[in-house]
Design an enzyme around this catalytic site. Structure first.
Site, PDB file in Angstrom:
ATOM      1  N   ARG A   8      47.154  97.561  79.965  1.00 47.00           N
ATOM      2  CA  ARG A   8      46.139  97.392  78.471  1.00 47.00           C
ATOM      3  C   ARG A   8      44.069  97.835  78.614  1.00 47.00           C
ATOM      4  NH1 ARG A   8      44.264  91.679  75.071  1.00 47.00           N
ATOM      5  NH2 ARG A   8      43.604  93.049  73.381  1.00 47.00           N
ATOM      6  N   HIS A   9      43.857  98.207  77.911  1.00 43.77           N
ATOM      7  CA  HIS A   9      42.480  98.477  77.995  1.00 43.77           C
ATOM      8  C   HIS A   9      41.423  97.343  79.128  1.00 43.77           C
ATOM      9  CE1 HIS A   9      42.038  96.543  74.227  1.00 43.77           C
ATOM     10  NE2 HIS A   9      42.311  97.609  73.817  1.00 43.77           N
ATOM     11  N   GLY A  10      40.683  97.491  79.202  1.00 42.68           N
ATOM     12  CA  GLY A  10      39.557  96.307  79.446  1.00 42.68           C
ATOM     13  C   GLY A  10      39.084  95.299  78.003  1.00 42.68           C
ATOM     14  N   TRP A  14      35.203  94.635  69.982  1.00 43.23           N
ATOM     15  CA  TRP A  14      35.628  94.233  68.836  1.00 43.23           C
ATOM     16  C   TRP A  14      36.757  93.527  69.432  1.00 43.23           C
ATOM     17  CZ3 TRP A  14      36.674  98.493  64.448  1.00 43.23           C
ATOM     18  CH2 TRP A  14      35.505  99.106  63.976  1.00 43.23           C
ATOM     19  N   GLU A  82      47.532 102.506  70.000  1.00 43.18           N
ATOM     20  CA  GLU A  82      47.316 101.275  69.459  1.00 43.18           C
ATOM     21  C   GLU A  82      47.545 101.839  68.015  1.00 43.18           C
ATOM     22  OE1 GLU A  82      48.499  98.533  69.761  1.00 43.18           O
ATOM     23  OE2 GLU A  82      47.668  97.258  70.208  1.00 43.18           O
TER      24      GLU A  82
END
Length: 215
Positions: A8-10, A14, A82
């Site tokens: 998963r991205h860092g 947001w 996503e």
């Protein structure tokens, strides 16, 4: 046997503000960049041959940081995006009306064909994520790719591998820059095809890269 790592991205701006991101871009925070670098250090000596990322900004940033350690130029695949969250994108979770909160829960609570208005169904998400995974089998023999994607998207993919319906209740926690591994194999003791080796591993993240809940 084909091994595919999932990241998963860092952490993003947001994520911190508790805004619904979906397919809207939000930059990594300094913590998110640190998480990506620590994930890169873990991957550095694991024989990664391909970095394939969602084409959204936060996954591009994460992939580029991973690439510094793996010395591989990332490629980008829109199928790894996503879930499109329709009318609720960019909204703060604590600002939703009761009706909007009910709409948000349609993608969490096991509602068949759950979909936020003007958004994407969980079935559509699961289908495109599985297609991206299957295409990893077309890579040269011995390849070991890592797919860089998003929380709901990766949860949907792991659920698909486990044989869960796309709309199954969300029960997998995949924190920012957590690492998962799926394998395509033929074992006498496991169902043939893709299996989950591990999911949501954060052992590469040090205390300074963990949020308060993780510590």
């Amino acid at each position: 046997m084909t091994q595919v790592y999932l990241i998963r991205h860092g952490e993003t701006e947001w994520n911190v503000a508790r805004r619904i991101q979906g397919q809207t871009d939000s930059k990594l925070t300094s913590l998110g960049e640190l998480q990506a670098r620590q994930a890169g250090k873990r991957l550095k000596n694991m024989g990664i041959t391909h970095i394939i990322a969602s084409d959204l900004g936060r996954t591009r940033q994460t992939a580029q940081l991973l690439a510094e350690y793996c010395h591989i130029e990332p490629t980008f695949d829109s199928r790894l995006r996503e879930l499109n969250m329709g009318i609720l994108e960019q909204r703060r979770v604590d600002s939703l009306t009761p009706e909007e909160e009910q709409q948000r829960m349609l993608i969490l609570d096991g509602t068949p064909n759950g979909r936020i208005p003007q958004g994407e169904s969980l079935t559509e998400l699961s289908t495109r994520m599985r297609a991206a995974l299957e295409d990893c089998k077309k890579l040269p023999e011995g390849s070991r790719p890592v797919l860089v994607s998003h929380g709901i998207a990766l949860g949907s993919l792991l659920g698909n591998v486990l044989g869960l319906p796309p709309y199954a209740e969300r029960r997998l926690r995949l924190r920012n820059c957590s690492l998962s591994l799926v394998e395509s194999q033929n074992s006498p003791w496991l169902a043939p095809g893709w299996i989950v080796e591990f999911a949501g591993d954060t052992q590469h993240l040090t205390a300074e890269a963990l949020d308060e809940i993780q510590r």
